[in-house]
Every structure is written in structure tokens, then in C-alpha cells.
Design a protein around this motif. Structure first.
Motif, PDB file in Angstrom:
ATOM      1  N   UNK A 265     -16.571  53.419  39.337  1.00 52.71           N
ATOM      2  CA  UNK A 265     -17.996  53.303  39.635  1.00 52.71           C
ATOM      3  C   UNK A 265     -18.603  54.702  39.698  1.00 52.71           C
ATOM      4  N   UNK A 266     -19.548  55.053  38.813  1.00 49.57           N
ATOM      5  CA  UNK A 266     -20.103  56.414  38.819  1.00 49.57           C
ATOM      6  C   UNK A 266     -20.824  56.758  40.115  1.00 49.57           C
ATOM      7  N   UNK A 271     -22.042  60.239  44.764  1.00 49.25           N
ATOM      8  CA  UNK A 271     -22.273  60.234  46.208  1.00 49.25           C
ATOM      9  C   UNK A 271     -21.044  60.664  47.007  1.00 49.25           C
ATOM     10  N   UNK A 272     -20.105  61.265  46.333  1.00 55.63           N
ATOM     11  CA  UNK A 272     -18.893  61.727  47.001  1.00 55.63           C
ATOM     12  C   UNK A 272     -19.190  62.912  47.897  1.00 55.63           C
ATOM     13  N   UNK A 273     -18.245  63.234  48.755  1.00 49.90           N
ATOM     14  CA  UNK A 273     -18.384  64.397  49.632  1.00 49.90           C
ATOM     15  C   UNK A 273     -18.478  65.680  48.810  1.00 49.90           C
ATOM     16  N   UNK A 274     -18.980  66.720  49.466  1.00 54.20           N
ATOM     17  CA  UNK A 274     -19.230  67.981  48.780  1.00 54.20           C
ATOM     18  C   UNK A 274     -17.978  68.555  48.133  1.00 54.20           C
ATOM     19  N   UNK A 275     -16.814  68.357  48.760  1.00 53.49           N
ATOM     20  CA  UNK A 275     -15.584  68.888  48.188  1.00 53.49           C
ATOM     21  C   UNK A 275     -15.308  68.351  46.798  1.00 53.49           C
ATOM     22  N   UNK A 276     -15.666  67.094  46.558  1.00 48.92           N
ATOM     23  CA  UNK A 276     -15.467  66.507  45.232  1.00 48.92           C
ATOM     24  C   UNK A 276     -16.309  67.232  44.196  1.00 48.92           C
ATOM     25  N   UNK A 277     -17.517  67.581  44.552  1.00 44.01           N
ATOM     26  CA  UNK A 277     -18.399  68.234  43.595  1.00 44.01           C
ATOM     27  C   UNK A 277     -17.974  69.673  43.319  1.00 44.01           C
ATOM     28  N   UNK A 278     -17.395  70.348  44.320  1.00 46.94           N
ATOM     29  CA  UNK A 278     -16.838  71.679  44.056  1.00 46.94           C
ATOM     30  C   UNK A 278     -15.652  71.569  43.114  1.00 46.94           C
ATOM     31  N   UNK A 279     -14.791  70.589  43.355  1.00 50.69           N
ATOM     32  CA  UNK A 279     -13.637  70.394  42.468  1.00 50.69           C
ATOM     33  C   UNK A 279     -14.095  70.102  41.050  1.00 50.69           C
ATOM     34  N   UNK A 280     -15.100  69.259  40.900  1.00 55.73           N
ATOM     35  CA  UNK A 280     -15.620  68.937  39.568  1.00 55.73           C
ATOM     36  C   UNK A 280     -16.187  70.192  38.908  1.00 55.73           C
ATOM     37  N   UNK A 281     -16.926  71.013  39.677  1.00 58.99           N
ATOM     38  CA  UNK A 281     -17.483  72.241  39.115  1.00 58.99           C
ATOM     39  C   UNK A 281     -16.388  73.182  38.638  1.00 58.99           C
ATOM     40  N   UNK A 289     -25.764  67.314  35.401  1.00 64.46           N
ATOM     41  CA  UNK A 289     -25.939  65.876  35.447  1.00 64.46           C
ATOM     42  C   UNK A 289     -26.771  65.416  36.611  1.00 64.46           C
ATOM     43  N   UNK A 290     -27.193  64.163  36.532  1.00 68.70           N
ATOM     44  CA  UNK A 290     -27.899  63.526  37.642  1.00 68.70           C
ATOM     45  C   UNK A 290     -27.817  62.013  37.470  1.00 68.70           C
ATOM     46  N   UNK A 291     -27.945  61.319  38.580  1.00 69.49           N
ATOM     47  CA  UNK A 291     -27.893  59.869  38.565  1.00 69.49           C
ATOM     48  C   UNK A 291     -29.150  59.275  39.160  1.00 69.49           C
ATOM     49  N   UNK A 292     -29.496  58.055  38.722  1.00 68.80           N
ATOM     50  CA  UNK A 292     -30.720  57.395  39.170  1.00 68.80           C
ATOM     51  C   UNK A 292     -30.431  55.929  39.425  1.00 68.80           C
ATOM     52  N   UNK A 293     -30.885  55.438  40.577  1.00 68.69           N
ATOM     53  CA  UNK A 293     -30.783  54.013  40.868  1.00 68.69           C
ATOM     54  C   UNK A 293     -31.817  53.246  40.069  1.00 68.69           C
ATOM     55  N   UNK A 294     -31.407  52.062  39.601  1.00 72.69           N
ATOM     56  CA  UNK A 294     -32.324  51.193  38.877  1.00 72.69           C
ATOM     57  C   UNK A 294     -32.550  49.893  39.637  1.00 72.69           C
ATOM     58  N   UNK A 295     -33.206  48.957  39.004  1.00 73.47           N
ATOM     59  CA  UNK A 295     -33.464  47.671  39.638  1.00 73.47           C
ATOM     60  C   UNK A 295     -32.230  46.795  39.677  1.00 73.47           C
ATOM     61  N   UNK A 296     -32.216  45.845  40.619  1.00 74.68           N
ATOM     62  CA  UNK A 296     -31.138  44.857  40.743  1.00 74.68           C
ATOM     63  C   UNK A 296     -29.777  45.517  41.010  1.00 74.68           C
ATOM     64  N   UNK A 309     -22.965  68.406  23.920  1.00 71.98           N
ATOM     65  CA  UNK A 309     -22.215  67.265  24.437  1.00 71.98           C
ATOM     66  C   UNK A 309     -23.033  66.568  25.525  1.00 71.98           C
ATOM     67  N   UNK A 310     -22.931  65.251  25.561  1.00 77.57           N
ATOM     68  CA  UNK A 310     -23.673  64.468  26.547  1.00 77.57           C
ATOM     69  C   UNK A 310     -22.933  63.160  26.796  1.00 77.57           C
ATOM     70  N   UNK A 311     -23.268  62.537  27.921  1.00 77.15           N
ATOM     71  CA  UNK A 311     -22.659  61.246  28.249  1.00 77.15           C
ATOM     72  C   UNK A 311     -23.637  60.436  29.082  1.00 77.15           C
ATOM     73  N   UNK A 312     -23.515  59.102  28.947  1.00 73.75           N
ATOM     74  CA  UNK A 312     -24.293  58.180  29.763  1.00 73.75           C
ATOM     75  C   UNK A 312     -23.344  57.124  30.301  1.00 73.75           C
ATOM     76  N   UNK A 313     -23.452  56.840  31.595  1.00 72.03           N
ATOM     77  CA  UNK A 313     -22.599  55.830  32.223  1.00 72.03           C
ATOM     78  C   UNK A 313     -23.513  54.865  32.972  1.00 72.03           C
ATOM     79  N   UNK A 314     -23.332  53.562  32.717  1.00 71.04           N
ATOM     80  CA  UNK A 314     -24.205  52.553  33.306  1.00 71.04           C
ATOM     81  C   UNK A 314     -23.411  51.611  34.199  1.00 71.04           C
TER      82      UNK A 314
END
Length: 378
Positions: A265-266, A271-281, A289-296, A309-314
Motif C-alpha cells: 500500500x503506497x 505516511x511512514x515515520x521519518x526514519x523511513x524517508x531518510x532511508x529512502x533518500x 514525489x508526492x501523494x494525494x488522497x482521492x474520493x472513496x 523516469x517517473x512512476x504512478x501508483x494507485x
């Protein structure tokens, strides 16, 4: 009552203000002297931003000034009128809590020479000048109008640090060497000029914003051999240094999108803790990147690297798997997914266990100690 004293009391209760000398500085240079009559207030608690006008509603204006609230003083590099209130934030008076937190992290000693990157309204320069003296503080600002306004604010307050108009990424060699560098804008890459212009044992404090996820407060110590090493402490979200603003996502003009799916689940990554984002960096360099909530209950994640390079995850709660589309030479979602699960495998270490080493060759994120740098893909 809203006043320098009530602000200091609030910051003390919240844990930001622990050093008496900064409390004295808050009283000596009231924040109201550095806030324009018309601006946009942005509460740190996530409440909606709102316009403030000293002439129309002086009470609301003063409350914003003397609470832990960021105050935006420029939109779209000055192209948009502040009264519109809509646009990209490009200059501000940072929230007092994070201002004091960075000053305490810098911890200058009497006699220190400090270079500030980003003068803004001049308030932080004023606090530094109050503590160290005008001959000890140099502040550089890239925007000529912002610099002009800051100079007027400081003059009106009876303070005269050395003010420079220029690109802070270059530092200011004429005043070197410095004992400390205080950075008031987000940086993705620490300019080596700051290290070259700082004495061995000197300190650089900065908001590190690698491109995806959280921003991180960093305190680096200059080693003297071209390196600076330090740890991350708290969160920190600042406007990016102009020369390091992220590239825009590539326009979606069709292209060769490779379709696949994932069980991860993206939202858990975003929304993971900050440590996850440092590891990813550290494990996925050059990622934005950025994520956006949609309807439903749906959610969309966009990733890109500025180099094709680009990616989209739904995510859709109606389906077990999430749809993935990727294009370009890199498989950005697969790189991110692997980095996130690696962080989980490490035991989900928090922000404070990570650090950063900066050399002439670039940056390396490390876990627990500098001798354990995160592996970087070939």
C-alpha cells in the motif's frame, strides 16, 4: 496577552526554548518589528492559513506575531500580491519555535563568527546580532527586495549585521572562516562552499529536504579535511533554496508506460515515520514525489527523478493489488518499495539513528555511525 514574554513562555512550555540567552534576545528584538503589515499566517498545528492585516485587524495580526506561527511575506518570488493569499510560499518569517530550536542547535559561543544563509525578514539575524554583536554576524539573501526590506527592519531596530545580497549556495568567502553556518532554507545538497568557509570543529545547521517525504533538522560538524559529519534530530519543513528547488514532474504525454501491480500500500510508505524517508533518500538518490488522497478512499502516488523516469501508483480499497505504471530508465516504484522494506527489515530505525556525511564527492546517509553508510545503487 500577546507579547515577547508570552511568546517566550509558550516556547519554553513546548520545549523549544531552554537557553536563557535566547529568551533575552526575544525580549530585546520583538518579532513585531520584523513582520510586515500585510502577510499570510500559517499555524504550525496544520490549521488553515489566513491573511493578517495590522491596519484592518490589529488584534489578529498581533496574535499571529506572538504565537508559534509562520508568517509568509512573499508569494511566487514576489510575482503574486500577498493580499490574494494564493500562491507558492517563497519567503517568510519562520515559526518562532523552529527558529529558536535551530539557534539552540547552532549553540554559538562568545566570539564566534556566524554566516546566515537566507536573511528573510531579518528577525533571526537580529537575534544572532543581539547575542554575538554586529561584527560577528553575516547574513546573505538572494532576493534583492527581501534583502532591502530586511535591512530596513534591522536599521529600525538599531542593529547592523553585515548584510550581503547574493546566492547563499556560494557562501560568503570574504567573511570566512566562520565558526557556524545557520541555514534558513531547505537544502537537498549541502554546498561545499559552506564547509570550505567553516573552521574545523565549526557547526552547520540546516533543514535537509532530500526531495521525498519529511524534512529533517541536521547538525553537521566540519572535520577540516573537506568533510562535514552529523546527525538528524527533529523534523523541519522550510522553503527550498532557490537554486535547489525540485524539478517539475515530466509532462504526461503518453510515452512508454510499463504496467504492473504491487501488494504494498503506497500510503504506508508516504505516511511512514521519518526514519523511513531518510532511508529512502539514502537508498534511492534523486527521488522526488508526492501523494494525494482521492474520493472513496483512493490514493495516488507520483514519483519522478527529473531525468526522464517517473512512476504512478494507485491505491483503491476495492482491489487487493495497487496498479503501478513506470517509465524511463529507472523503475522508481520498485526502488522505493525495496528501500522501504529494507528499512522495515532493519527494525524501522527512527530519525535520530541516521546521519549524513558530506564530502567533495557528494553525500552519504549512514545508520548509527558514519562507518555504516547506506549502500548506493551502482
Amino acid at each position: 496577552m500577546t507579547s515577547p514574554e508570552s511568546l517566550a513562555d509558550e516556547l519554553s512550555r513546548s520545549g523549544y526554548l531552554t537557553d536563557r540567552r535566547w529568551r533575552d534576545a526575544l525580549a530585546a528584538v520583538p518579532r513585531e518589528r520584523f513582520i510586515p503589515g500585510t502577510a499570510v499566517a500559517v499555524p504550525v498545528d496544520g490549521s488553515p492559513r489566513y491573511p493578517i492585516d495590522r491596519d484592518v485587524d490589529p488584534g489578529t495580526w498581533r496574535t499571529a506575531v506572538y504565537t508559534d506561527t509562520a508568517i509568509v511575506t512573499q508569494l511566487d518570488d514576489g510575482a503574486t500580491d500577498l493580499t490574494d493569499g494564493i500562491g507558492d510560499f517563497t519567503s517568510s518569517a519562520s515559526a518562532p519555535g523552529i527558529v529558536v530550536d535551530f539557534l539552540e542547535l547552532l549553540a554559538p559561543m562568545p566570539g564566534d563568527q556566524v554566516l546566515e544563509i537566507g536573511t528573510g525578514t531579518g528577525w533571526t539575524s537580529a537575534l544572532l546580532t543581539c547575542e554575538l554583536g554586529p561584527e560577528a554576524v553575516t547574513s546573505i539573501e538572494v532576493d534583492e527586495q527581501v534583502a532591502k526590506d530586511a535591512a530596513a527592519n534591522l536599521q529600525a531596530a538599531g542593529l547592523a549585521p553585515n548584510l550581503v545580497v547574493g546566492d547563499g549556495a556560494d557562501g560568503w568567502a570574504a567573511g570566512a572562516p566562520y565558526d557556524g553556518v545557520h541555514v534558513t532554507c531547505g537544502v537537498r545538497t549541502v554546498p561545499h562552499a559552506w564547509i570550505e568557509q567553516t573552521r574545523p570543529g565549526g557547526t552547520i545547521v540546516l533543514p535537509w529536504r532530500p526531495g521525498f517525504g519529511h524534512g529533517h533538522q541536521a547538525r553537521l560538524t566540519v572535520i577540516g579535511d573537506g568533510r562535514a559529519i552529523g546527525r538528524f534530530s527533529h523534523g523541519s519543513t522550510y522553503m527550498m533554496m532557490r537554486s535547489q528547488r525540485p524539478p517539475a514532474p515530466a509532462p504526461d504525454e503518453g510515452g512508454d508506460w510499463r504496467e504492473s501491480s504491487t501488494l504494498l500500500d503506497p500510503r504506508r510508505v508516504v505516511r511512514a515515520e521519518a526514519g523511513a524517508h531518510i532511508a529512502i533518500a539514502g537508498l534511492v538518490p534523486g527521488l522526488f514525489g508526492h501523494g494525494v488522497d482521492g474520493g472513496r478512499g483512493t490514493f495516488q502516488l507520483w514519483l519522478w527523478d527529473g531525468e526522464g523516469s517517473a512512476a504512478r501508483v494507485a491505491y483503491d480499497p476495492q482491489y487487493t493489488r495497487c496498479g503501478v505504471e513506470q517509465q524511463g530508465p529507472r523503475a522508481l516504484w520498485e526502488e522505493m518499495e525495496s528501500a522501504y522494506l529494507t528499512w522495515v527489515e532493519w527494525g524501522a530505525p527512527g530519525r535520530s539513528r541516521f546521519g549524513l556525511t558530506v564530502t567533495t564527492e557528494g553525500h552519504r546517509v549512514w545508520l548509527d555511525e558514519p562507518a555504516r553508510p547506506l549502500p548506493v545503487p551502482e
